[in-house]
Design a protein around this motif. Structure first.
Motif, PDB file in Angstrom:
ATOM      1  N   TRP A  62      37.738  38.772  38.793  1.00  7.69           N
ATOM      2  CA  TRP A  62      36.592  39.023  39.686  1.00  7.69           C
ATOM      3  C   TRP A  62      36.255  40.507  39.732  1.00  7.69           C
ATOM      4  O   TRP A  62      35.090  40.901  39.620  1.00  7.69           O
ATOM      5  CB  TRP A  62      36.916  38.462  41.058  1.00  7.69           C
ATOM      6  CG  TRP A  62      35.872  38.691  42.120  1.00  7.69           C
ATOM      7  CD1 TRP A  62      35.898  39.650  43.070  1.00  7.69           C
ATOM      8  CD2 TRP A  62      34.663  37.939  42.337  1.00  7.69           C
ATOM      9  NE1 TRP A  62      34.807  39.575  43.892  1.00  7.69           N
ATOM     10  CE2 TRP A  62      34.004  38.495  43.445  1.00  7.69           C
ATOM     11  CE3 TRP A  62      34.099  36.828  41.707  1.00  7.69           C
ATOM     12  CZ2 TRP A  62      32.819  38.009  43.943  1.00  7.69           C
ATOM     13  CZ3 TRP A  62      32.910  36.351  42.220  1.00  7.69           C
ATOM     14  CH2 TRP A  62      32.257  36.929  43.310  1.00  7.69           C
TER      15      TRP A  62
ATOM     16  N   PRO B 152      36.649  36.444  45.518  1.00 10.65           N
ATOM     17  CA  PRO B 152      35.528  35.566  45.192  1.00 10.65           C
ATOM     18  C   PRO B 152      35.231  34.534  46.271  1.00 10.65           C
ATOM     19  O   PRO B 152      34.066  34.177  46.489  1.00 10.65           O
ATOM     20  CB  PRO B 152      35.973  34.912  43.880  1.00 10.65           C
ATOM     21  CG  PRO B 152      37.432  35.086  43.828  1.00 10.65           C
ATOM     22  CD  PRO B 152      37.740  36.351  44.539  1.00 10.65           C
TER      23      PRO B 152
ATOM     24  N   GLN C 270      28.721  34.539  43.388  1.00 11.78           N
ATOM     25  CA  GLN C 270      29.651  33.777  42.559  1.00 11.78           C
ATOM     26  C   GLN C 270      28.949  33.234  41.307  1.00 11.78           C
ATOM     27  O   GLN C 270      29.530  33.232  40.207  1.00 11.78           O
ATOM     28  CB  GLN C 270      30.251  32.634  43.374  1.00 11.78           C
ATOM     29  CG  GLN C 270      31.169  33.097  44.512  1.00 11.78           C
ATOM     30  CD  GLN C 270      31.817  31.942  45.245  1.00 11.78           C
ATOM     31  OE1 GLN C 270      32.313  31.007  44.602  1.00 11.78           O
ATOM     32  NE2 GLN C 270      31.846  32.012  46.580  1.00 11.78           N
TER      33      GLN C 270
END
Length: 257
Positions: free
Chosen positions: A218, A227, A235
């Motif tokens: 991430w 996330p 996302q």
């Protein structure tokens, strides 16, 4: 029945005007067969007396025994196709003098535009008709009926006004990602990784979110925090970034998509 018309002038017309404008007013019935028509004597100059005929033929075909009055030139029988104008042209050589013939026979000819075959007409001696005779003859012609009123225009039916389309109801945000606009692969990954829950966390690996990104992945994609705490839009953005770098390799081996 064929008919002509004598137009009514606004003022007293001259004899030449009547001659030019006089129509041929046809008779309204066929002539009786076998009945002769007295030959017309030559017309004398206007204003002079013509020789008086001794007898005239009537519808019965018998000769009139008594002599005509001094103002009568002939007594004739109307033939098919005759009119007051044609009779005036035949005996006077002036079609416009037809009011004089009408005046002499006005008791049996109510309408100068209608004379009948077989009728016996007196032909006065040649002379231009008096102004009062012309006025009386023109007034005896019935006025034409008024034209019928115009038909009303058909009413135009107004087109129904369509009701405005109802605005779509706003979609309440539930935090669950939908499949609208997504590829089949992206939809499959969401269902296999998180079941559509953007806050899902794998307690064993620490991966989270819709696509179960590891915190290190991430952050490597340029996103801060975790996330599972990011918005659905962020996302989805991270998914597109990873997909652009490695295609389906990050999820296909594990998810079977």
């Amino acid at each position: 029945m064929s008919r002509g018309r004598h137009a009514k002038p606004s003022s007293l017309p001259s004899a030449s005007t009547l001659a030019a404008a006089a129509p041929a007013v046809l008779v309204v019935a066929a002539a009786a067969p076998g009945v002769g028509h007295q030959a017309a004597p030559a017309a004398s100059a206007p204003g002079t007396a013509a020789p008086v005929a001794s007898a005239g033929l009537f519808p019965s075909g018998t000769a009139r025994a008594s002599a005509h009055p001094s103002w009568v030139m002939a007594t004739v029988q109307v033939r098919p196709g005759d009119s007051l104008s044609t009779l005036a042209r035949r005996y006077y050589h002036h079609a416009g003098w037809w009011p004089r013939i009408w005046w002499a026979n006005r008791h049996q000819v109510a309408n100068p535009n209608e004379i009948r075959a077989g009728e016996a007409f007196i032909i006065p001696v040649p002379r231009a008709p008096r102004p009062s005779t012309v006025v009386g003859a023109l007034h005896a012609i019935p006025k034409p009926p008024p034209p019928p009123p115009p038909a009303p225009a058909p009413a135009q039916q107004a087109a129904p006004v369509a009701a405005p389309a109802a605005a779509p109801a706003p979609v309440a945000s539930s935090g669950i990602a939908g499949a609208g606009g997504m590829s089949a692969f992206q939809t499959c990954v969401i269902q296999r990784e998180s079941g559509g829950n953007p806050s899902a966390v794998n307690p064993s690996s620490g991966a989270g979110g819709l696509y179960q990104f590891l915190p290190s992945t991430w952050q490597a994609l340029g996103h801060s925090g975790l996330p599972e705490n990011a918005s659905v839009a962020e996302q989805n953005q991270a998914f597109q970034q990873q997909y652009a770098q490695s295609g389906t390799a990050a999820w296909a081996p594990y998810d079977g998509c």
